[in-house]
Design an enzyme around this catalytic site. Structure first.
Site, PDB file in Angstrom:
ATOM      1  N   ARG A 166      11.285  -9.931  -0.959  1.00 28.79           N
ATOM      2  CA  ARG A 166      11.166  -9.438  -2.202  1.00 28.79           C
ATOM      3  C   ARG A 166      12.036 -10.574  -2.733  1.00 28.79           C
ATOM      4  O   ARG A 166      12.928 -11.427  -1.761  1.00 28.79           O
ATOM      5  CB  ARG A 166      11.792  -8.230  -2.588  1.00 28.79           C
ATOM      6  CG  ARG A 166      11.241  -7.279  -2.164  1.00 28.79           C
ATOM      7  CD  ARG A 166      11.839  -5.664  -2.381  1.00 28.79           C
ATOM      8  NE  ARG A 166      10.946  -4.872  -2.180  1.00 28.79           N
ATOM      9  CZ  ARG A 166      10.850  -4.109  -0.619  1.00 28.79           C
ATOM     10  NH1 ARG A 166      11.605  -4.256  -0.075  1.00 28.79           N
ATOM     11  NH2 ARG A 166      10.056  -2.818  -0.381  1.00 28.79           N
ATOM     12  N   LYS A 189      15.258  -1.889   0.019  1.00 29.85           N
ATOM     13  CA  LYS A 189      15.307  -1.329  -0.434  1.00 29.85           C
ATOM     14  C   LYS A 189      15.668  -0.047  -0.033  1.00 29.85           C
ATOM     15  O   LYS A 189      15.542  -0.045   1.287  1.00 29.85           O
ATOM     16  CB  LYS A 189      14.436  -0.431  -1.161  1.00 29.85           C
ATOM     17  CG  LYS A 189      14.406  -2.272  -2.582  1.00 29.85           C
ATOM     18  CD  LYS A 189      12.998  -1.046  -3.751  1.00 29.85           C
ATOM     19  CE  LYS A 189      12.071  -2.325  -4.430  1.00 29.85           C
ATOM     20  NZ  LYS A 189      11.305  -1.656  -5.511  1.00 29.85           N
ATOM     21  N   HIS A 257       7.464 -12.919  -7.711  1.00 26.95           N
ATOM     22  CA  HIS A 257       6.855 -11.035  -6.738  1.00 26.95           C
ATOM     23  C   HIS A 257       5.354 -11.416  -6.635  1.00 26.95           C
ATOM     24  O   HIS A 257       4.877 -10.851  -5.443  1.00 26.95           O
ATOM     25  CB  HIS A 257       6.618 -10.365  -7.935  1.00 26.95           C
ATOM     26  CG  HIS A 257       6.613  -8.730  -7.370  1.00 26.95           C
ATOM     27  ND1 HIS A 257       7.599  -8.479  -6.204  1.00 26.95           N
ATOM     28  CD2 HIS A 257       6.553  -7.935  -7.494  1.00 26.95           C
ATOM     29  CE1 HIS A 257       7.519  -7.207  -5.766  1.00 26.95           C
ATOM     30  NE2 HIS A 257       6.501  -6.342  -6.225  1.00 26.95           N
ATOM     31  N   ARG A 260       4.227 -12.204  -2.822  1.00 26.39           N
ATOM     32  CA  ARG A 260       4.778 -10.923  -2.076  1.00 26.39           C
ATOM     33  C   ARG A 260       3.137 -10.691  -2.379  1.00 26.39           C
ATOM     34  O   ARG A 260       3.272 -10.407  -1.062  1.00 26.39           O
ATOM     35  CB  ARG A 260       5.761 -10.232  -2.467  1.00 26.39           C
ATOM     36  CG  ARG A 260       5.656  -9.442  -1.885  1.00 26.39           C
ATOM     37  CD  ARG A 260       7.287  -8.220  -2.434  1.00 26.39           C
ATOM     38  NE  ARG A 260       7.318  -6.982  -1.796  1.00 26.39           N
ATOM     39  CZ  ARG A 260       7.660  -6.602  -0.658  1.00 26.39           C
ATOM     40  NH1 ARG A 260       7.782  -6.975   0.346  1.00 26.39           N
ATOM     41  NH2 ARG A 260       7.580  -4.915  -1.068  1.00 26.39           N
ATOM     42  N   HIS A 283       7.987  -0.839   2.488  1.00 19.93           N
ATOM     43  CA  HIS A 283       7.444  -0.550   1.730  1.00 19.93           C
ATOM     44  C   HIS A 283       7.757   1.541   2.981  1.00 19.93           C
ATOM     45  O   HIS A 283       7.249   1.473   3.896  1.00 19.93           O
ATOM     46  CB  HIS A 283       5.625  -0.084   1.499  1.00 19.93           C
ATOM     47  CG  HIS A 283       5.261  -0.905   1.243  1.00 19.93           C
ATOM     48  ND1 HIS A 283       3.736  -1.674   0.716  1.00 19.93           N
ATOM     49  CD2 HIS A 283       5.715  -2.063   0.151  1.00 19.93           C
ATOM     50  CE1 HIS A 283       3.848  -2.751  -0.315  1.00 19.93           C
ATOM     51  NE2 HIS A 283       5.213  -2.571  -0.380  1.00 19.93           N
ATOM     52  N   TYR A 292      -3.078  -2.256  -1.959  1.00 21.28           N
ATOM     53  CA  TYR A 292      -3.952  -3.647  -1.135  1.00 21.28           C
ATOM     54  C   TYR A 292      -5.140  -3.578  -1.314  1.00 21.28           C
ATOM     55  O   TYR A 292      -5.915  -4.643  -1.677  1.00 21.28           O
ATOM     56  CB  TYR A 292      -3.223  -4.302  -0.944  1.00 21.28           C
ATOM     57  CG  TYR A 292      -1.678  -4.541  -1.337  1.00 21.28           C
ATOM     58  CD1 TYR A 292      -1.444  -5.876  -2.197  1.00 21.28           C
ATOM     59  CD2 TYR A 292      -0.619  -4.151  -0.581  1.00 21.28           C
ATOM     60  CE1 TYR A 292      -0.318  -6.042  -2.707  1.00 21.28           C
ATOM     61  CE2 TYR A 292       0.754  -4.396  -1.275  1.00 21.28           C
ATOM     62  CZ  TYR A 292       1.077  -5.320  -2.241  1.00 21.28           C
ATOM     63  OH  TYR A 292       1.903  -5.501  -2.544  1.00 21.28           O
TER      64      TYR A 292
END
Length: 311
Positions: A166, A189, A257, A260, A283, A292
């Protein structure tokens, strides 16, 4: 009443909301951004209940919540312009809070919680092709009059595309992380750590940036610096890629982004498995990574229709 015309939040409810947010932050590792979003979502819901019933909601009054109340809230949000995706996210936060408070207060909210969220078509990521990504990086490399700035922007974007970072993760790197060696430990995150392999080309671009950078590399200082020596901001990187895409005629979706997204899509196309890609991207849920596969399927169908057009 508040200045907006809504009833003020009851003290007991304000306390319950604060406790739930603290729980989400401490036990589920929610980011500050997510906690702020949850707070906004719940204040909207509780404010609606106050106006809907004519009195401020309390933890105990939620015991009488019904499916009709949830539907009325959804209708109110739609009338305010919320789309299906935004409303589904808001209702998800509300349900999480209601499950928590019903367990805490000892009442059953299964009837209210049975209300369904609106369905929406999840938008697919817009990755660049390998050729577009490489062209963008090449253009960034020559797109600034100051050589060290051009080298810096190229290094950052190479990390986004080559490692799937990120933008906040790349710009959050400090001098102590250099040299990268074979892998980086990234804190993503919710404070979740992951190991990310670093390709030699990515290390080489960072090494070239550091060779040209006028600022001394220090363990406790930013790895990527702005022109005044502070930590580089994401807007600067976005502006650099914006100039490159304008020169190349790339679509507006060619953002940092998107690099990524490109990392994940190119890995999947090369035979990478979803679980591995999930770990590399950081994730929390596999469902986030599965989007994806839709990109790959969409490309496959585009190739099919171009080769077999309908007569």
């Amino acid at each position: 009443m508040t200045g907006s015309g809504q009833l003020a939040l009851a003290p007991a409810m304000s306390d319950a909301l604060a406790r739930w947010l603290d729980t989400e932050s401490a036990t589920r590792g929610r980011s500050a951004h997510t906690i702020n979003a949850y707070r906004t979502d719940l204040l909207a819901f509780l404010g609606f209940l106050g106006a809907h019933h004519g009195e401020a909601a309390t933890p105990k009054s939620l015991a009488s919540l019904r499916q009709a109340d949830m539907r009325a809230f959804a209708a109110s949000e739609r009338a305010r312009g919320y789309g299906a995706r935004s409303l589904a996210r808001r209702q998800s936060a509300v349900r999480s809070f209601l499950r928590w408070i019903s367990d805490r207060e000892g009442f059953d909210l299964s009837a209210a919680l049975s209300s369904r969220s609106p369905k929406y078509a999840r938008s697919l990521p817009r990755p660049l092709s390998p050729e577009q990504a490489q062209d963008a990086l090449d253009m960034v490399a020559v797109g600034h009059d100051t050589p060290w700035v051009a080298a810096r922007d190229t290094a950052v974007m190479t990390l986004l595309w080559g490692c799937g970072l990120r933008i906040s993760e790349a710009l959050g790197l400090d001098g102590r992380e250099w040299p990268f060696r074979d892998a980086l430990t990234i804190t993503g995150k919710g404070g979740k750590e992951r190991r990310v392999p670093v390709l030699p080309v990515a290390s080489d671009t960072v090494a070239e940036y550091l060779r040209l950078c006028p600022w001394r590399l220090a363990p406790d200082e930013p790895l990527f610096r702005g022109v005044r020596g502070g930590r580089l901001g994401p807007d600067v990187v976005a502006a650099s890629l914006r100039r490159a895409r304008a020169a190349l005629g790339l679509p507006p979706t060619a953002t940092p982004h998107a690099l990524r997204h490109s990392f994940a899509t190119h890995l999947l196309a090369a035979g990478g498995d979803l679980r591995s890609i999930q770990e590399l991207l950081g994730h929390a849920n596999l469902s986030t990574t599965q989007v994806y596969t839709g990109v790959d399927d969409a490309r496959l169908m585009a190739v099919y229709h171009s080769a077999h057009p309908r007569k």
